[in-house]
Design an enzyme around this catalytic site. Sequence first.
Site, PDB file in Angstrom:
ATOM      1  N   SER A 113      14.009  16.121  21.285  1.00 29.14           N
ATOM      2  CA  SER A 113      13.008  16.146  22.349  1.00 29.14           C
ATOM      3  C   SER A 113      11.602  16.129  21.764  1.00 29.14           C
ATOM      4  O   SER A 113      11.283  16.947  20.891  1.00 29.14           O
ATOM      5  CB  SER A 113      13.166  17.397  23.217  1.00 29.14           C
ATOM      6  N   LYS A 122      14.284  28.795  -7.111  1.00 23.99           N
ATOM      7  CA  LYS A 122      14.551  30.182  -6.733  1.00 23.99           C
ATOM      8  C   LYS A 122      15.692  30.720  -7.586  1.00 23.99           C
ATOM      9  O   LYS A 122      16.778  30.136  -7.624  1.00 23.99           O
ATOM     10  CB  LYS A 122      14.908  30.264  -5.241  1.00 23.99           C
TER      11      LYS A 122
END
Length: 502
Positions: free
Chosen positions: A41, A80
């Site tokens: 959308s 990380k």
Amino acid sequence: MSDNRLRRIAIVGGGTAGWMAASMLARALPGYGCAIVVIESPEIGTVGVGEATIPPMIDLLRFLDINEADFVRHTLSTYKLGIKFTDWRRIGHTYWHPFGTFGARINLRPFFHSWHKAQACGLDPRFNDYSLCAALGDAGKFRFPDNTGQTEAAGLRYALHFDAGLVARYLRAYSHRLGVEHLERTVAGATRCANGNLDELVFADGSRLHADLFIDCSGFRGVLIEQELKTGYLQWTDMLPCDRAVAVPTEMTSGRPPYTLSTARNAGWRWRIPLQHRAGNGYVYSSAHISDADALEDLLAGVGEKTLAEPRYLRFVTGRRRQLWSHNCVALGLASGFLEPLESTSIHLVMSGVYKLLEHFPDRSFDPENIASYNAETIDEIERIRDFIVLHYSLTHRDDAPLWRYCRSMRIPDTLAQRIELYRRTGRIRIKAGELFSDLSWFYIFDGMGVRPASYDPLMDVVKDDQLRGILARLAQSTAAAVDPAPSHDSYFSPRANEPVQ
């Protein structure tokens, strides 16, 4: 026999979840003859607060045959090595949940049993001497694993911090190259078949789209899984009381540490995630213990850097859908439920949901036993992760704020209580096959939060105290030898990284 294969899969919602699902399905189903379409959308934004991952993210890039360096460059990722927890046990205390190996097996026992014996013998071992990832992290360094298997770095594992919006863009382009269709429409509802299955999506402009399998990545609203199929929601707010978050990006004014920082606060916890071009910051909190305005003030005071956008607030109810797959609809991401991002599991659960869907891939008969198997496996994984997150709260020593006093005495799941009691008594951690978090991960939280077992594995007594002391010294030397030559984490990135590569 008639061809009962799926002919079209409709994914409702884009963002990281929607485009990750599209990428994985398109990669897994070449030549199957099933169209994949993502309906996104233009009126509804994505949440985009989850920017830290765990090592299975690297495995996903390999599954997708994506060049890791290219992905890092385009998504402004950093590396990380784990999560550093501050003020969780008590104010001023810090501990690590690193990735990778910890020490080495001694007498065929996991190293944490040696750790327990060393403590019982008064040896006072130093954590970073046996975790390469933690040692590198505290030194601000990074290196890749040694694929030869000959050095300490062979056991290193890592993940990524990334900009979720850039990842969605990257995976969208990847999906397009594999033939995934993209429709910009707003879903207003759906029609149903006589057997209750979804038939067609109905868009706000009146147009419709038929599909055989629907994947709901529409976020908390659960446009299909809840608004249409009404599967229901199971709440866990009694054991995970945080229900809101505020996030804000800031300038990166200092070096980029190769870890996520989680700092406990009076009403929840703050995260800090270093990216190439900015820092991601957020505060997950309990609205019963702090106001939205005070939460933002606390976050900004802790950051101390120039903000790059307006703060974004998120309201959530911790829990899961009672069914993750109902009829011919599978929910992924926030549409399936919510666990706070304390252990960076949000993106992993999307990946895992798609992997499990591929293992239970249906035809148009949608066998109920197949659906039940998917739900059982997925729910078990989510609830094991839930237990792991609850563990961080329930073991706190803090009594300086109402939230932490509540967490110290709150009721926890029986599955978690049993695991804690076994560790308290024996130092043992029993893990089921397929659990996301290994016995090492559980050990890191137990030990970091100050749980000292009453005894250690008696098989460790085969190793004499002097032998153990010598082994520990050699392991510490090996870790130091792997850390010393490693380059800084910052050296992997351009000093002026501020825009994604086009």
